[in-house]
Scaffold this motif. Structure first.
Motif, PDB file in Angstrom:
ATOM      1  N   ALA A   1      12.312  16.187 -26.375  1.00  0.00           N
ATOM      2  CA  ALA A   1      12.297  17.273 -26.154  1.00  0.00           C
ATOM      3  C   ALA A   1      13.421  18.012 -26.036  1.00  0.00           C
ATOM      4  CB  ALA A   1      11.648  17.515 -24.627  1.00  0.00           C
ATOM      5  N   ALA A   2      14.550  17.297 -25.685  1.00  0.00           N
ATOM      6  CA  ALA A   2      15.832  18.076 -25.866  1.00  0.00           C
ATOM      7  C   ALA A   2      16.208  18.587 -27.264  1.00  0.00           C
ATOM      8  CB  ALA A   2      17.036  17.243 -25.253  1.00  0.00           C
ATOM      9  N   ALA A   3      15.833  17.575 -28.143  1.00  0.00           N
ATOM     10  CA  ALA A   3      15.931  17.782 -29.353  1.00  0.00           C
ATOM     11  C   ALA A   3      15.219  19.077 -30.084  1.00  0.00           C
ATOM     12  CB  ALA A   3      15.605  16.677 -30.360  1.00  0.00           C
TER      13      ALA A   3
ATOM     14  N   THR B   1       4.194  24.607 -25.691  1.00  0.00           N
ATOM     15  CA  THR B   1       5.290  24.118 -25.380  1.00  0.00           C
ATOM     16  C   THR B   1       5.562  23.890 -23.996  1.00  0.00           C
ATOM     17  OG1 THR B   1       6.387  26.337 -24.866  1.00  0.00           O
ATOM     18  CG2 THR B   1       6.303  25.711 -27.256  1.00  0.00           C
ATOM     19  N   ASP B   2       6.601  22.939 -23.592  1.00  0.00           N
ATOM     20  CA  ASP B   2       6.754  22.691 -22.251  1.00  0.00           C
ATOM     21  C   ASP B   2       8.433  22.637 -21.942  1.00  0.00           C
ATOM     22  OD1 ASP B   2       5.571  21.841 -19.610  1.00  0.00           O
ATOM     23  OD2 ASP B   2       6.896  20.049 -20.215  1.00  0.00           O
ATOM     24  N   ASN B   3       8.898  23.357 -21.137  1.00  0.00           N
ATOM     25  CA  ASN B   3      10.250  23.260 -20.587  1.00  0.00           C
ATOM     26  C   ASN B   3      10.359  22.304 -19.400  1.00  0.00           C
ATOM     27  OD1 ASN B   3      11.480  24.991 -22.926  1.00  0.00           O
ATOM     28  ND2 ASN B   3       9.883  26.446 -21.800  1.00  0.00           N
ATOM     29  N   SER B   4      11.308  21.618 -19.130  1.00  0.00           N
ATOM     30  CA  SER B   4      11.318  20.907 -17.615  1.00  0.00           C
ATOM     31  C   SER B   4      12.875  20.766 -17.333  1.00  0.00           C
ATOM     32  CB  SER B   4      11.008  19.433 -18.047  1.00  0.00           C
ATOM     33  OG  SER B   4       9.661  19.319 -18.710  1.00  0.00           O
ATOM     34  N   GLN B   5      12.818  20.870 -16.007  1.00  0.00           N
ATOM     35  CA  GLN B   5      14.410  20.781 -15.439  1.00  0.00           C
ATOM     36  C   GLN B   5      14.055  19.682 -14.126  1.00  0.00           C
ATOM     37  OE1 GLN B   5      16.224  24.253 -14.419  1.00  0.00           O
ATOM     38  NE2 GLN B   5      17.937  23.318 -13.599  1.00  0.00           N
ATOM     39  N   GLU B   6      14.860  18.797 -14.011  1.00  0.00           N
ATOM     40  CA  GLU B   6      14.840  17.673 -13.117  1.00  0.00           C
ATOM     41  C   GLU B   6      15.825  18.159 -11.837  1.00  0.00           C
ATOM     42  OE1 GLU B   6      15.753  14.318 -15.231  1.00  0.00           O
ATOM     43  OE2 GLU B   6      13.805  13.597 -15.807  1.00  0.00           O
ATOM     44  N   GLY B   7      15.345  17.550 -10.705  1.00  0.00           N
ATOM     45  CA  GLY B   7      15.988  17.657  -9.363  1.00  0.00           C
ATOM     46  C   GLY B   7      15.942  19.196  -9.028  1.00  0.00           C
ATOM     47  N   VAL B   8      14.801  19.949  -9.244  1.00  0.00           N
ATOM     48  CA  VAL B   8      14.956  21.339  -8.694  1.00  0.00           C
ATOM     49  C   VAL B   8      14.199  21.321  -7.261  1.00  0.00           C
ATOM     50  CG1 VAL B   8      13.568  23.620  -9.060  1.00  0.00           C
ATOM     51  CG2 VAL B   8      14.250  22.212 -11.057  1.00  0.00           C
ATOM     52  N   ALA B   9      14.910  22.106  -6.373  1.00  0.00           N
ATOM     53  CA  ALA B   9      14.643  22.034  -4.935  1.00  0.00           C
ATOM     54  C   ALA B   9      13.293  22.533  -4.713  1.00  0.00           C
ATOM     55  CB  ALA B   9      15.574  23.050  -4.126  1.00  0.00           C
TER      56      ALA B   9
ATOM     57  N   GLU C   1       1.165  22.497 -31.341  1.00  0.00           N
ATOM     58  CA  GLU C   1       2.453  22.936 -31.686  1.00  0.00           C
ATOM     59  C   GLU C   1       3.648  21.829 -31.118  1.00  0.00           C
ATOM     60  OE1 GLU C   1       3.116  27.114 -30.867  1.00  0.00           O
ATOM     61  OE2 GLU C   1       1.234  27.624 -30.895  1.00  0.00           O
ATOM     62  N   SER C   2       4.528  22.550 -30.641  1.00  0.00           N
ATOM     63  CA  SER C   2       5.836  21.722 -30.125  1.00  0.00           C
ATOM     64  C   SER C   2       5.685  20.766 -29.308  1.00  0.00           C
ATOM     65  CB  SER C   2       6.847  22.422 -29.705  1.00  0.00           C
ATOM     66  OG  SER C   2       7.507  23.318 -30.731  1.00  0.00           O
ATOM     67  N   ALA C   3       4.552  20.788 -28.301  1.00  0.00           N
ATOM     68  CA  ALA C   3       4.319  19.992 -27.261  1.00  0.00           C
ATOM     69  C   ALA C   3       3.608  18.725 -27.855  1.00  0.00           C
ATOM     70  CB  ALA C   3       3.356  20.618 -26.039  1.00  0.00           C
ATOM     71  N   LEU C   4       2.616  18.929 -28.471  1.00  0.00           N
ATOM     72  CA  LEU C   4       1.924  17.765 -29.346  1.00  0.00           C
ATOM     73  C   LEU C   4       3.006  16.989 -30.154  1.00  0.00           C
ATOM     74  CD1 LEU C   4      -0.470  16.403 -30.348  1.00  0.00           C
ATOM     75  CD2 LEU C   4      -0.802  18.000 -32.148  1.00  0.00           C
ATOM     76  N   GLU C   5       3.876  17.601 -30.814  1.00  0.00           N
ATOM     77  CA  GLU C   5       5.039  16.861 -31.452  1.00  0.00           C
ATOM     78  C   GLU C   5       5.811  15.986 -30.742  1.00  0.00           C
ATOM     79  OE1 GLU C   5       8.588  17.750 -34.702  1.00  0.00           O
ATOM     80  OE2 GLU C   5       7.274  19.415 -34.042  1.00  0.00           O
TER      81      GLU C   5
END
Length: 216
Positions: free
Chosen positions: A15-17, A204-212, A116-120
């Motif tokens: 996902a970062a790529a 698409t899916d954006n993710s961020q870890e450790g969110v309060a 789209e990008s989520a499937l890939e």
């Protein structure tokens, strides 16, 4: 800190790529390897009196193995369109995990609800798991899902608790336990598009870890 699982590492790397994830990490592996049965699953981080999307009449059948549990809070709004988006977004999550447990990126349910990008991204994650001889075991909980609509597109933000999701060696069946971390609580933001047949599909899916917001 080392990635929590091959599964999490693969998802973050791919996902970062693709410029999806804003942060990746997770707790490190313990040296101990668990038996075939994973650690006991605690109650969900949040609860909902509404049925989960997979219990709704006419819902697709999601064939999970006995050692994998996916809990998705319904988070219904009372708005017909928003609830349809949440329903299909939940189906997409379930379909993705079925594809992962079967290590099958061509699974029809998966390719129906992810595009789209989520499937890939998830297809490459499945390839990475297969290459490493791993699958998954344990539980994941999704909650606090919220929707905004813009015509034939919509945004869904939601939280994930993957503290009790582990790698499993596909040959031995042994489960790799991990050290709990705040990074096990993840905030997602997905773009949904309405297809010609009326299905809301995750693009698409954006993710961020450790969110309060997502931590108990």
């Amino acid at each position: 800190m080392a990635p929590r699982t091959t599964f999490a590492a693969a998802a973050c790397t791919v996902a970062a790529a693709a410029l999806f994830l804003t942060a990746c990490g997770g707790g490190s592996h313990d040296d101990k390897i668990a038996a075939t049965t994973p650690a006991s699953t605690p109650p969900p981080t949040t609860t909902s009196s509404s049925p989960t999307p997979t219990t709704a009449p006419g819902a697709p059948t999601f064939d999970f193995p006995s050692d994998v549990k996916i809990t998705i809070d319904a988070d219904t709004t009372g708005d017909k369109t928003k609830d349809a988006i949440l329903r299909d977004q939940g189906y997409g999550l379930d379909a993705t995990y079925v594809a992962v447990t079967k290590l099958d990126k061509n699974l029809p349910l998966f390719t129906t609800y992810m595009s789209e990008s989520a499937l890939e991204t998830w297809s490459e994650t499945i390839d990475a798991l297969k290459k490493n001889g791993h699958n998954i075991s344990g539980s994941v909980h999704y909650y606090d899902r919220k929707v905004t609509i813009n015509g034939s597109q919509a945004g869904v933000t939601y939280c994930e608790n993957e503290r009790y999701l582990y790698d499993k060696d596909t040959k031995s069946g042994k489960v790799l336990t991990t050290t709990p971390s705040s990074d096990d609580f993840i905030l997602h933001s997905s773009l949904m598009r309405k297809s010609k047949d009326g299905t809301w599909v995750t693009a698409t899916d954006n993710s961020q870890e450790g969110v309060a917001r997502c931590q108990p």
